[in-house]
Design an enzyme around this catalytic site. Structure first.
Site, PDB file in Angstrom:
ATOM      1  N   CYS A 279       0.410  -1.400   0.229  1.00  0.00           N
ATOM      2  CA  CYS A 279       0.164   0.231  -0.279  1.00  0.00           C
ATOM      3  C   CYS A 279       0.991   0.860  -0.181  1.00  0.00           C
ATOM      4  O   CYS A 279       1.822   1.429   0.395  1.00  0.00           O
ATOM      5  CB  CYS A 279      -0.352   0.052   1.189  1.00  0.00           C
ATOM      6  SG  CYS A 279      -0.545  -0.256   2.850  1.00  0.00           S
ATOM      7  N   SER A 311       2.929  -2.276   3.632  1.00  0.00           N
ATOM      8  CA  SER A 311       3.202  -0.788   3.537  1.00  0.00           C
ATOM      9  C   SER A 311       4.221  -0.324   3.013  1.00  0.00           C
ATOM     10  O   SER A 311       5.346  -0.842   3.133  1.00  0.00           O
ATOM     11  CB  SER A 311       3.165  -0.183   4.909  1.00  0.00           C
ATOM     12  OG  SER A 311       4.177   0.313   5.921  1.00  0.00           O
ATOM     13  N   ASP A 312       4.135   0.882   2.201  1.00  0.00           N
ATOM     14  CA  ASP A 312       5.133   1.307   1.829  1.00  0.00           C
ATOM     15  C   ASP A 312       6.241   1.464   2.565  1.00  0.00           C
ATOM     16  O   ASP A 312       5.475   1.631   3.828  1.00  0.00           O
ATOM     17  CB  ASP A 312       4.807   2.949   0.777  1.00  0.00           C
ATOM     18  CG  ASP A 312       6.611   2.681  -0.453  1.00  0.00           C
ATOM     19  OD1 ASP A 312       7.489   2.501   0.049  1.00  0.00           O
ATOM     20  OD2 ASP A 312       5.546   3.593  -1.647  1.00  0.00           O
ATOM     21  N   CYS A 313       7.720   2.386   3.115  1.00  0.00           N
ATOM     22  CA  CYS A 313       8.247   2.457   4.084  1.00  0.00           C
ATOM     23  C   CYS A 313       8.367   4.161   4.666  1.00  0.00           C
ATOM     24  O   CYS A 313       7.693   4.906   4.248  1.00  0.00           O
ATOM     25  CB  CYS A 313       9.568   2.404   3.239  1.00  0.00           C
ATOM     26  SG  CYS A 313       9.815   1.303   2.873  1.00  0.00           S
ATOM     27  N   ALA A 315       5.114   3.957   5.140  1.00  0.00           N
ATOM     28  CA  ALA A 315       3.633   4.965   4.950  1.00  0.00           C
ATOM     29  C   ALA A 315       2.458   4.666   6.273  1.00  0.00           C
ATOM     30  O   ALA A 315       1.306   5.121   6.062  1.00  0.00           O
ATOM     31  CB  ALA A 315       3.096   4.049   3.593  1.00  0.00           C
TER      32      ALA A 315
END
Ligand code: NAG
Ligand code: NAG
Ligand code: NAG
Ligand code: NAG
Ligand code: NAG
Length: 796
Positions: A279, A311-313, A315
């Site tokens: 995401c 999650s994206d880093c 996020a």
């Protein structure tokens, strides 16, 4: 990743992991190590993946569970489980952007394939699959060497919506169908477990068998490596105006969501069977993507997603810190876990989950569910099957990295993806026996540092464009013209002009590099940077013959001046062609390879920069002067259109057969047919809504479009066939045209081949309505391939 958080993460880990590393020598390198640690049920390969994952979770204490919720998952020494790094990268070759990959051991490089936008321009599914598969072999080999993980965060399948996007280069372009199919091929090639026999063949044994295991990499299936469809969803803005990707709220209509933003993700999961979904940072219609319960759960419930969601880093942190969506960090963590996020790249969950549980915002059972998803993927990867040195891929080693086969595939990808945009009076190909001197000019012409674009690791053996041209013409001279791509000054022009005057032919390399477009950096202009245009024009003005303009960069550039200038005879787009790009370009310039790539995105003029990048609408809206986006909807002028690309030969098409009428009646069960007629009363039925009818596939209505392709020129060549349709405008938001089929075929000079597209009207001839529902317009759909047209009437 934001610097502040990197620092926090580092501090956190120094203390948290010190414990783990104290007894490094006694630390097992893999789980289920015999004799003692192999006795746990989660090590028992006769049990199902789910049983094993549940068993593992049941052994863990709450702190141990929380320790798993970061990309750098903590070890559990008492169970013999070592730490695991989830974050490795492999966008177009194994890359060291994440901590999971390093090039400091026995493996010091890996094959650098062209950037994705270039491989996409080949429109060759086989090539895409083979790249995925070659990168996976190198990834497994690096894992064996202790220099990579098993979970990689590629491909990037966001649609290339705006030409200024710094990461558009990482994607397969602007068409949802092309992006979808690229994603599926890459993921299959990357994840599918190869038969042992096939792996042995790499070491010289014979085998004619099927390349894949009977196990298709599905739900419980074994994985060679794990691929990740990212960034979910509507993510395609880095930093523009007052917006950053961390705080941007993408306002997306239901209609655009259904037929532009989501299709690549749906295919990546449903057809590619990807084992990871990431995401994104941005919010979608007010809700941060990592807190989008509806969308994330839909992926599991409706698309059959069985992997883990990361999650994206950082996020998860952005939900609170940048989006201000929650009142506290704990609430952000709780929202993400409840929405379906299983792991957080970063440390936010490590730091805040315990307190979120204590405050009753999320339950331990919900954390358990996340862990089951995570462990299931690790189990499918064989991580808990004992010593990897005895395993299925044990033989893969440094010989399988940078192999001649892989480097040839990278070369093939560059050849197939390079696009010839202009070739007046057949300036190209140059005759290598008749060119006595060449000049090559431009800041990228003799610089290897940006040849692969973003997410480039350490290439095996990279040569510059200049070096490769020397192989063809000994007397080749080079001048940079500008000191760098920003080209702030014309002080180098004199030298460039001097060598241009003295050469038979002149090649000018202009365009973009990562100083102009990259992660966290969008462009503000579509023109060539700085004084590059002046460089091109000054050189063209003094050259003996029209010059050859070579363009680098993933995003489009407005080169209208060059398109119309007769002193610029040819234009070639090479994008970021990877480590073998120089050779591919030289082969094309001298006719050893006939170019056949096609642009996978529209090239807009500079005037497009008046459009707000933050406006996510795909459809044009004349009432507010909004021109729309991509070839499907954009109504303004273009520099080069989607799908353009020349060849050294000519191809003619003829549609041989296709139905001219198709009745959709048999799609409907009798009762719904009656209901529909009743609902509509006397009104003419203009389209059918698929959901309403309980129809999601119309295999029974699939039909063939058969046609011939003739190479009428003197050169053999590969050609990309693009079948478009134009649907009747019976509802608002119908695209101008839509790609419904594509294929790359090879046709020898003066030969003809026949080929066929299979069209499923529910999928290819449908569009989303205002409410985001798929409908099939009734009436005349025009199918066209080049100049060849065919009318098909859909009736009811
Ligand atoms: C592994 O699981 C199978 C199936 O439940 C069981 O029969 C077997 O005894 C187990 N093996 C070990 C070593 O526990
Ligand atoms: C290689 O780099 C990784 C990550 O930075 C580090 O953990 C590892 O110790 C290094 N290995 C060697 C052999 O230097
Ligand atoms: C950025 O914000 C400023 C101040 O609110 C505003 O004047 C400006 O128009 C905004 N720029 C964009 C591109 O939205
Ligand atoms: C190559 O380009 C990079 C990135 O722009 C730059 O840092 C480097 O100095 C250049 N190298 C040479 C030899 O010009
Ligand atoms: C597609 O790519 C594959 C793999 O590189 C190659 O063998 C094949 O020739 C290509 N097809 C065409 C028509 O160029």
């Amino acid at each position: 990743m934001n610097l502040q958080w990197i620092l926090i993460s580092l501090l956190f880990f120094t203390s948290a992991i010190a414990e783990t590393f104290k007894n490094l020598d006694s630390h097992p390198k893999f789980p289920c190590k015999p004799p003692h640690f192999s006795s746990y049920p989660f090590c028992n390969v006769s049990l199902s993946i789910r049983q094993r994952a549940l068993s593992l979770v049941s052994f863990l204490t709450l702190p141990e569970k929380i320790g798993q919720l970061s990309n750098t998952a903590a070890s559990v020494p008492r169970l013999g489980i070592p730490p695991y790094e989830w974050w490795s990268e492999s966008l177009h070759g194994i890359a060291d952007n994440g901590p999971g990959v390093s090039f400091n051991g026995s493996v010091s490089s890996a094959t650098s394939f062209p950037q994705v936008i270039v491989s996409a321009a080949s429109f060759n599914r086989t090539l895409w699959y083979e790249i995925g598969s070659a990168v996976a072999v190198e990834g497994r080999a690096m894992y064996n060497a202790g220099q990579a993980g098993l979970t990689f965060w590629a491909p990037n399948i966001n649609v290339f919506r705006d030409p200024r996007w710094g990461r558009g280069q990482e994607t397969p372009g602007e068409d949802p169908k092309v992006v979808s199919e690229y994603g599926v091929e890459f993921v299959r090639g990357f994840q599918e477990r190869r038969k042992t026999k096939v792996l042995k063949r790499r070491f010289g044994d014979d085998d004619d068998g099927d390349a894949h295991d009977d196990d298709d990499g599905g739900d419980d299936g074994k994985l060679m490596l794990s691929a990740c469809c990212k960034h979910f969803t509507a993510y395609d803005l880095e930093k523009w105006g007052n917006f950053t990707r961390y705080d941007f709220n993408a306002v997306v209509t239901e209609q655009d969501m259904e037929d532009t933003y989501q299709p690549p993700f749906q295919s990546c999961i449903r057809d590619g069977k990807a084992s990871c979904l990431m995401c994104s940072y941005n919010a979608v219609n007010g809700v941060p993507a990592c807190a989008q319960e509806d969308l994330l759960q839909k992926a599991r419930a409706e698309w059959g997603f069985k992997g883990y969601i990361t999650s994206d880093c950082d996020a998860v942190a952005t939900i609170f810190e940048y989006q201000g969506y929650t009142k506290s960090p704990e609430e952000a963590v709780a929202d993400a876990i409840k929405a379906g996020v299983d792991i957080n790249c970063g440390t936010y969950m490590l730091r805040n989950t315990r307190s979120a549980i204590e405050k009753g915002m999320v339950s331990e059972e919900q954390v358990d569910q996340a862990l089951v998803n995570l462990f299931a993927v690790q189990l499918r990867l064989g991580l808990f099957d004992g010593d990897p040195r005895d395993g299925h891929y044990a033989k893969l080693g440094s010989n399988d990295i940078c192999s001649s086969g892989h480097r040839n595939l990278a070369l093939e990808a560059a050849r197939q993806g390079i696009v010839l945009l202009k070739n007046d009076h057949k300036l190209l190909p140059l005759n290598k026996n008749r060119v006595s001197s060449l000049a090559i000019i431009g800041p990228m012409a003799n610089n290897i540092s940006n040849m692969g674009g973003t997410y480039t690791g350490k290439p095996c053996q990279q040569k510059t464009l200049f070096t490769e041209l020397l192989n063809y013409v000994k007397k080749t001279s080079y001048a940079s013209g500008c000191s760098d791509v920003s080209c702030g000054s014309g002080t180098g022009f004199g030298e460039a002009i001097a060598i241009a005057k003295g050469a038979d032919f002149v090649i000018v390399v202009a365009g973009l590099d990562l100083s102009q477009e990259t992660e966290d950096r969008d462009r503000f202009s579509l023109s060539l940077p700085g004084k590059q245009k002046d460089l091109v024009s000054s050189v063209a003005a003094v050259s003996k013959k029209p010059v050859i303009l070579v363009l680098t960069g993933g995003g489009p550039v407005d080169v209208t001046f060059a398109k119309t200038d007769p002193r610029i005879g040819s234009i070639i787009w090479i994008g970021y062609p990877g480590e073998t790009g120089g050779q591919a370009l030289a082969e094309i310039i001298f006719g050893d390879f006939n170019p056949g790539g096609r642009l996978p995105m529209t090239w807009y003029p500079e005037s497009f920069t008046e459009v707000a990048m933050s406006d996510m609408h795909m459809r044009a809206d004349s009432s507010r002067g909004y021109p729309g986006r991509t070839y499907r909807f954009y109504t303004g002028p273009q520099v080069y259109e989607f799908g353009i690309g020349l060849s050294y030969t000519r191809f003619d098409y003829k549609i041989i057969s296709a139905p001219s009428r198709l009745s959709l009646l048999k799609l409907l069960p009798q009762h719904s047919h009656k209901k529909l007629l009743l609902q509509n009363g006397d009104e003419v039925i203009r389209y059918l809504e698929l959901d309403d009818l309980g129809v999601n596939s119309c295999e029974s209505l699939r039909f063939n479009v058969r046609f011939s392709v003739t190479n009428t020129g003197e050169t053999d060549g590969s050609h990309v066939l693009m079948l478009f349709s134009r649907m009747p405008p019976v509802l608002s938001g119908v695209p101008k045209k839509q790609l419904i089929g594509f294929d790359r075929v090879h046709v020898r000079s003066n030969e003809m081949i026949e080929t066929v597209f299979v069209i499923d009207p529910c999928k290819q001839l449908s569009v989303a309505n205002d409410a985001g529902k798929r409908v099939i317009p009734l009436g005349v759909h025009v199918l066209f391939l080049g100049d060849s047209q065919h009318s098909l009437s859909l009736e009811f």
